[in-house]
Write a protein that holds these residues in place. Structure first.
Motif, PDB file in Angstrom:
ATOM      1  N   PRO B  28       0.816  -1.216   0.000  1.00  0.00           N
ATOM      2  CA  PRO B  28       0.000   0.000   0.000  1.00  0.00           C
ATOM      3  C   PRO B  28       0.856   1.275   0.000  1.00  0.00           C
ATOM      4  O   PRO B  28       1.946   1.295   0.575  1.00  0.00           O
ATOM      5  CB  PRO B  28      -0.802  -0.118   1.286  1.00  0.00           C
ATOM      6  N   THR B  75      -9.205  -6.910  -8.597  1.00  0.00           N
ATOM      7  CA  THR B  75      -8.350  -6.195  -7.630  1.00  0.00           C
ATOM      8  C   THR B  75      -7.439  -5.186  -8.320  1.00  0.00           C
ATOM      9  O   THR B  75      -7.058  -4.182  -7.730  1.00  0.00           O
ATOM     10  CB  THR B  75      -7.475  -7.226  -6.870  1.00  0.00           C
ATOM     11  N   ASP B 148     -13.026   0.556  -8.399  1.00  0.00           N
ATOM     12  CA  ASP B 148     -12.453   0.842  -7.091  1.00  0.00           C
ATOM     13  C   ASP B 148     -11.394  -0.197  -6.706  1.00  0.00           C
ATOM     14  O   ASP B 148     -11.485  -0.851  -5.660  1.00  0.00           O
ATOM     15  CB  ASP B 148     -13.585   0.843  -6.050  1.00  0.00           C
ATOM     16  N   ALA B 150      -7.986  -2.214  -5.505  1.00  0.00           N
ATOM     17  CA  ALA B 150      -7.030  -2.051  -4.406  1.00  0.00           C
ATOM     18  C   ALA B 150      -5.622  -1.827  -4.945  1.00  0.00           C
ATOM     19  O   ALA B 150      -4.763  -1.298  -4.257  1.00  0.00           O
ATOM     20  CB  ALA B 150      -7.051  -3.297  -3.520  1.00  0.00           C
ATOM     21  N   MET B 176      -4.648   8.495  -4.012  1.00  0.00           N
ATOM     22  CA  MET B 176      -4.936   7.050  -4.088  1.00  0.00           C
ATOM     23  C   MET B 176      -4.039   6.278  -3.109  1.00  0.00           C
ATOM     24  O   MET B 176      -4.498   5.378  -2.410  1.00  0.00           O
ATOM     25  CB  MET B 176      -4.649   6.493  -5.490  1.00  0.00           C
ATOM     26  N   ARG B 181      -4.430   2.382  -1.154  1.00  0.00           N
ATOM     27  CA  ARG B 181      -4.284   1.524  -2.337  1.00  0.00           C
ATOM     28  C   ARG B 181      -2.805   1.264  -2.602  1.00  0.00           C
ATOM     29  O   ARG B 181      -1.952   2.068  -2.237  1.00  0.00           O
ATOM     30  CB  ARG B 181      -4.863   2.224  -3.579  1.00  0.00           C
TER      31      ARG B 181
END
Lengths: 236, 304
Positions: B28, B75, B148, B150, B176, B181
């Motif tokens: 992330p 994803t 949307d 990840a 983001m 994300r």
């Protein structure tokens, strides 16, 4: 089959100049039928015009339709936008096929039947049989050319050579080629349905139908498999 | 929270090695994939997005291989470098088609949201063929964001985009990443990466040259010796004067005229060179950096 892909493929087909060419091909065959009907003896004209539709116009419509729905996207790599989705690659292949098939039926097979009807309105059953035969051949052509579009950047050239040289020239010279000629399989189906005095081709309808199913199914599977293996490469 | 991992991944085409034994984990936040043109960045993104099978090693998303795994696209959002060739569609039609292909419950609403995020709501009803490069880039981003995801992978997203839209895209990427994300973008421009990412992965000639915090790697890059050619009215005297400077690590007279100077501290050298010349009465005629290309910066990193 995926409705969104079907819609996008149809837009790709008719949203470009190729859509106009398809309409012109269908229109030219029908125009020729009307012209020949007015100027010549009907029996001679039917064979010539329907032959032209079967061996040239309809395969060309199938070639242009099949390559239009997939070829440009593969060539420039933009098919990646469709492939980066949780949709099976074989579903994508079948949806592309459906769009091209619809165009081939509407602008390839139907005009063959209509041309036969225009030239000989007294035999609607024969016109319908020719239409069904053209539909069978058109289905195989579409699947075959779609696989070509997935496999090579030169699908239009290879497809043209196939139609003109293999199906056209060699098919008319060597009788053995008929067993491997998509057009001959369609003619065999048409002959069986209309039972003419003299069959156009010497291929059994059972073989023709099985061969058509195997080639159409096989090439459609190859298209899906090729899309499963699609790789994204940069300029590096 | 999703994690992309390359484990000892290589990819070759015949005898050409595009990516050579790379291991990296992208989590992330925003990660910059930095490297000169031809370094293998697109190949890495293709491997990560399931559009290339690794010749050796593995590429996984949350532990699952991504190659031939179409469900991974629930994803992943991918913004390839490839141009959009759907010129016959409007921006909205294109993004809507993407939403439908993801099987979203309300594709219309998702399309509206994604277009708003990239500020393309107003021109969305024009055909893509009429868009500027920056607008096409934003529509590509909207199509990648519509479900949307990840994980967001972007290949050279700032290429050909004007400065204002570049700034906008950078703000978006930072946001983001801030939302948790996993965002990875590739670039061959150091300054672009600096403005968006803290974590960077440097690739050179298909090899993983460096990985870590941007500041640390930037330091490595700026501290490397830099080569210059200096021409003066008296090259020999200039060479003798420069070698006495702490910022200079080597000098060599050129047969054709001029002095090759290897500088360890560019900032100090820039201050000292004109002073030394004035003090010694030497006239500097030309000063040329000889290895300022990004490739040489990367080559230095690879060489350690």
């Amino acid at each position: 089959m995926n409705r969104t892909l079907l819609r996008l493929s149809t837009q790709a087909l008719f949203g470009r100049r190729r859509g106009v060419v398809l309409l012109l091909l269908a229109g030219a065959l029908l125009g020729l039928a009307v012209l020949v009907r007015l100027l010549t003896d009907e029996e001679v004209g039917v064979l010539a015009v329907v032959g032209l539709g079967f061996t040239l116009a309809m395969p060309l419509v199938a070639l242009l339709s099949a390559t239009a729905v997939l070829g440009p996207e593969i060539d420039d790599g933009s098919v990646v936008y469709l492939l980066a989705k949780p949709v099976g690659r074989h579903v994508i292949a079948r949806s592309k096929f459906a769009a091209a098939w619809g165009a081939t039926m509407l602008l390839g097979a139907l005009p063959v039947a209509l041309a036969a009807l225009v030239m000989d309105p007294s035999h609607p059953a024969r016109a319908a049989a020719l239409g069904v035969g053209a539909a069978v051949a058109g289905t195989v052509y579409t699947a075959l050319f779609l696989a070509l579009a997935a496999l090579t950047r030169h699908a239009v050239v290879v497809g043209l050579l196939f139609v003109l040289v293999w199906e056209g020239v060699l098919g008319s010279i060597f009788t053995g080629v008929r067993w491997l000629s998509v057009g001959a399989w369609g003619r065999a189906v048409a002959d069986t349905l209309s039972a003419p005095a003299e069959a156009a081709v010497n291929v059994s309808v059972g073989y023709a139908v099985v061969a058509a199913i195997v080639v159409a199914g096989g090439t459609l599977w190859i298209t899906g498999d090729r899309l499963r293996s699609f790789t994204l490469r940069g300029d590096e | 929270m999703s994690v992309l991992s390359l484990d000892a991944t290589s990819r070759w085409y015949g005898n050409v090695v595009a990516v050579n034994g790379i291991s990296m984990t992208v989590g992330p936040g925003v990660t910059g994939l930095l490297g000169p043109n031809g370094a293998g960045k697109t190949t890495i993104i293709a491997l990560m997005s399931g559009f290339l099978a690794p010749s050796a090693g593995t590429v996984t998303l949350d532990g699952e291989p991504v190659w031939r795994h179409t469900d991974a696209y629930r994803t992943i959002g991918l913004v390839p470098e490839r141009e959009l060739s759907f010129g016959y569609l409007t921006g909205r039609q294109f993004v809507l088609a993407n939403a439908e292909l993801h099987g979203l419950a309300d594709p219309g609403a998702a399309t509206g949201r994604a277009l708003d995020v990239v500020e393309m709501g107003e021109p969305a009803d024009r055909r893509i063929g009429t868009y500027s490069k920056g607008m096409r880039q934003r529509v590509k981003l909207a199509s990648a964001l519509v479900h949307d995801p990840a994980v967001l992978l972007l290949d050279e997203p700032f290429n050909g985009v004007d400065p204002r839209q570049r700034l906008h895209l950078m703000t978006l990427l930072r946001r983001m990443g801030g939302e948790g994300r996993t965002v990875l973008f590739s670039s061959h421009i150091l300054e672009e990466v600096e403005q968006v990412a803290r974590q960077i992965e440097v690739v050179v000639s298909g090899r993983h040259a460096a990985s870590g915090d941007f500041g640390r790697i930037r330091q490595l890059m700026t501290d490397r010796p830099v080569q210059y050619v200096v021409s003066a009215d008296d090259d020999r005297r200039l060479a003798a004067s420069l070698i006495a400077e702490p910022s200079v690590v080597a000098v060599a007279l050129r047969a054709t005229g001029g002095v090759d100077v290897s500088v360890s501290d560019f900032g100090a050298f820039a201050v000292r060179l004109p002073r030394v010349a004035r003090e010694r009465g030497i006239r500097i005629q030309e000063l040329t950096p000889t290895d300022e290309s990004l490739e040489s910066v990367f080559a230095y990193l690879v060489g350690g």
